[in-house]
Scaffold this motif. Structure first.
Motif, PDB file in Angstrom:
ATOM      1  N   LEU A 178       4.369 -31.943   7.196  1.00  0.00           N
ATOM      2  CA  LEU A 178       3.728 -32.198   5.460  1.00  0.00           C
ATOM      3  C   LEU A 178       3.006 -33.219   5.088  1.00  0.00           C
ATOM      4  CD1 LEU A 178       3.995 -31.565   2.737  1.00  0.00           C
ATOM      5  CD2 LEU A 178       6.389 -32.420   2.294  1.00  0.00           C
ATOM      6  N   GLU A 179       3.368 -34.614   6.095  1.00  0.00           N
ATOM      7  CA  GLU A 179       2.292 -36.004   5.867  1.00  0.00           C
ATOM      8  C   GLU A 179       1.505 -35.935   5.587  1.00  0.00           C
ATOM      9  OE1 GLU A 179       4.036 -38.949   8.224  1.00  0.00           O
ATOM     10  OE2 GLU A 179       6.376 -38.433   7.484  1.00  0.00           O
ATOM     11  N   GLU A 180       0.883 -34.667   7.485  1.00  0.00           N
ATOM     12  CA  GLU A 180      -0.686 -34.895   7.894  1.00  0.00           C
ATOM     13  C   GLU A 180      -1.317 -33.937   6.492  1.00  0.00           C
ATOM     14  OE1 GLU A 180      -0.686 -33.285  11.547  1.00  0.00           O
ATOM     15  OE2 GLU A 180       0.588 -35.138  12.747  1.00  0.00           O
ATOM     16  N   LYS A 181      -0.437 -33.150   6.101  1.00  0.00           N
ATOM     17  CA  LYS A 181      -1.424 -31.566   5.005  1.00  0.00           C
ATOM     18  C   LYS A 181      -1.286 -32.154   3.430  1.00  0.00           C
ATOM     19  CE  LYS A 181      -0.485 -27.136   3.356  1.00  0.00           C
ATOM     20  NZ  LYS A 181      -0.073 -25.948   3.146  1.00  0.00           N
ATOM     21  N   MET A 182      -0.327 -32.763   2.974  1.00  0.00           N
ATOM     22  CA  MET A 182      -0.637 -33.260   2.077  1.00  0.00           C
ATOM     23  C   MET A 182      -1.394 -35.023   1.904  1.00  0.00           C
ATOM     24  SD  MET A 182       0.437 -31.153   0.418  1.00  0.00           S
ATOM     25  CE  MET A 182       1.015 -32.080  -0.975  1.00  0.00           C
ATOM     26  N   LEU A 183      -1.739 -35.912   3.244  1.00  0.00           N
ATOM     27  CA  LEU A 183      -2.252 -37.479   2.591  1.00  0.00           C
ATOM     28  C   LEU A 183      -2.904 -37.558   2.344  1.00  0.00           C
ATOM     29  CD1 LEU A 183      -0.879 -40.070   3.795  1.00  0.00           C
ATOM     30  CD2 LEU A 183      -2.555 -39.125   5.877  1.00  0.00           C
ATOM     31  N   PRO A 184      -4.510 -36.601   2.084  1.00  0.00           N
ATOM     32  CA  PRO A 184      -5.889 -36.587   0.990  1.00  0.00           C
ATOM     33  C   PRO A 184      -4.957 -36.143  -0.597  1.00  0.00           C
ATOM     34  CG  PRO A 184      -6.454 -35.199   3.587  1.00  0.00           C
ATOM     35  CD  PRO A 184      -4.577 -35.731   3.392  1.00  0.00           C
ATOM     36  N   GLU A 185      -4.241 -35.877  -0.705  1.00  0.00           N
ATOM     37  CA  GLU A 185      -3.544 -34.935  -1.913  1.00  0.00           C
ATOM     38  C   GLU A 185      -3.330 -36.499  -2.660  1.00  0.00           C
ATOM     39  OE1 GLU A 185      -2.484 -31.231  -2.626  1.00  0.00           O
ATOM     40  OE2 GLU A 185      -3.165 -30.845  -1.087  1.00  0.00           O
ATOM     41  N   ILE A 186      -2.133 -37.018  -1.880  1.00  0.00           N
ATOM     42  CA  ILE A 186      -1.190 -37.801  -2.316  1.00  0.00           C
ATOM     43  C   ILE A 186      -2.065 -39.478  -2.493  1.00  0.00           C
ATOM     44  CG2 ILE A 186       0.707 -39.641  -0.492  1.00  0.00           C
ATOM     45  CD1 ILE A 186       2.269 -36.978   0.192  1.00  0.00           C
TER      46      ILE A 186
END
Length: 201
Positions: A178-186
């Protein structure tokens, strides 16, 4: 006497020409040296400004990374509390085990959990294997082992076909994905658009 005057006049003219030539050469040399020093000073100033800008950017990036690290650590702490709520945790285990069994589609599966979770995992397996059979029309033999680290946040890791196929559904791994997938959005939500970034994936 006339001849001596002509020689003196000619000598004075040549001296004046030579003097003007030397003065012009020295003047050009001084101008060139001044230009060189001015350009060196401008270059040094640009380098100093660039270095200062880069240091500021680096400090900002480090502060952002530290903040994101704290954010993900807080999420991990929250995950640790999830496994303490047995009702929610069993439901989560049922869902993740069912999902994993459907990914594997194998007849013999070993489920690895934390030692303290073997009881709740066994309960979740009973429901999950029934759901798996309803969806796939196949039976599955499941063995539960408490071999994951006690420091793990929870969840399960399923292994089939000897040790050839693995589905990692531990909470730590799910958070990492989740960190890897959502990092740009976060990053975008927290810090806005990065003006220096040229490409986005």
């Amino acid at each position: 006497m006339e001849k001596a005057r002509e020689v003196k006049v000619k000598a004075d003219e040549e001296f004046a020409i030579e003097k003007a030539k030397i003065v012009r050469q020295e003047s050009q040399a001084i101008d060139a040296a001044f230009d060189k020093k001015r350009k060196a000073a401008e270059t040094a100033l640009k380098i100093a400004q660039s270095t200062q800008t880069n240091r500021s950017r680096l400090r900002l990036l480090q502060a952002r990374e530290q903040y994101l690290g704290e954010l993900f650590n807080a999420a991990r702490e929250e995950l640790l509390t999830l496994s303490k709520d047995e009702g929610r945790y069993v439901q989560l285990l049922e869902d993740t085990i069912t999902q994993s069994l459907l990914q594997l589609m194998e007849t013999d599966v070993t489920i690895h959990s934390r030692p303290q979770d073997t009881g709740v995992v066994q309960r979740a397996v009973e429901s999950a294997s029934g759901r798996y059979k309803d969806v796939s029309g196949r039976k599955v033999n499941v063995q539960v082992e408490g071999s994951l680290s006690k420091d793990c946040a929870g969840g399960v890791r399923l292994i089939a076909a000897g040790t050839k196929i693995m589905v990692d559904n531990t909470l730590d791994e799910r958070l990492k994905l989740l960190e890897e997938k959502m990092l740009p959005e976060i990053r975008h939500e927290l810090f806005g658009i990065n003006e220096n970034r040229k490409f986005y994936t």
